[in-house]
Write an enzyme that holds these catalytic residues in place. Sequence first.
Site: not given
Length: 359
Positions: A26, A30, A39, A76, A153
């Site tokens: 990652r 963020r 973003r 992703d 998921y």
Amino acid sequence: MQLKNDRYLRALLRQPVDRTPIWMMRQAGRYLPEYRATRAQAGDFMSLCKNPELACEVTLQPLRRYPLDAAILFSDILTIPDAMGLGLSFGVGEGPKFSKPIRDFMDVVHLPIPDPEQELRYVMDAVRTIRRELQGSVPLIGFSGSPWTLATYMVEGSGSKTFSIIKKMMYSEPEVLHMLLDKLAQSVTLYLNAQIAAGAQAVMIFDTWGGVLTPRDYQEYSLSYMQQILNGLTREADGRRVPVTLFTKNGGQWLEMMAATGCDALGLDWTTDIANARARVGHQVALQGNMDPSILLGTPERIRQEVQTILDGFGQGSGHIFNLGHGITPDVDPEHAGIFIEAVQDLSPMYHMNAEIAE
Ligand code: CP3
């Protein structure tokens, strides 16, 4: 084009290197203000993933800040279920959600296997754009989720703490889950091979949730489908091996089984001692990891100390790719990430002094 820095690819194949290569899970994310700005420009996270130019931009952002040894495609793992039509969304400050989760046999029967150059073309375009912009500076890592992790998921409909919906399926209708996992393994194989054809020079399979299974169920529902993928992957491109890394979070007990799949490297989370891992499987595979990302919240001195401990744990020679044991978190100070990367670069050359002799 000849790669200017191929340390990461060499270490994956346990070939001599001048120092331990490093990248961070990652690494585009963020914790970087420039990521948050891009973003915002895209609108939201999935719009960012679906815009190849902006996905390329955020892929390169951490490389402009830090001397990293690899770039990882910005995307992703949930692009595949999204392309299968499950209605993916990310609420602000929330995890992923699917409006049409998979719950029964007919849901699985109707599930399409996406064509990577059609429904997932935006990912392949991002790979091609990033490769062009990297200009051979460092290798580009492609990735996918494992079938089991994608299925969690897709069946739960979101992240889960207990995995009760998918485990209910596993223990009451195992054939339905197997059919789903088989379709996912086929989809992931096509997807990773398309990333390799588009320019990914190594690939990694993220099995974030394999560690919630019993050892037997791990073999039957997660590892066997990763094996199916490995058996179908392109392992050489442009005259070079395309190394494959398997990462099962909390899979430290199963390293021998994982190494036996024929992958090139294993990702380790921080609950496994890297010295122990090397003693067990270091003759078969390279090891990636494994600093607890939370250490980056500590002092610079503590960060350097942990880097030293991990380098000592792995010991002399090639076959180690430094990384975090899981993704860097949004609360990390970018300066601390820099201290971490610098520490690996400063402290690791002495573990490779005999590289020429070893060769
Ligand atoms: O490493 C990189 O820089 C590449 C980018 C990358 C992302 N996701 C970007 C992302 C990679 C390799 C992933 C993989 C991924 N995605 C995994 C496997 C690795 C792991 O972390 O265990 C998983 C389980 C996912 C699914 C996913 N995506 C979740 C559960 C979430 C929400 C949790 C969170 O961290 O917010 C995401 C969103 C996501 N994927 C973000 C990023 C940068 C944050 C979204 C945002 O910017 O708002």
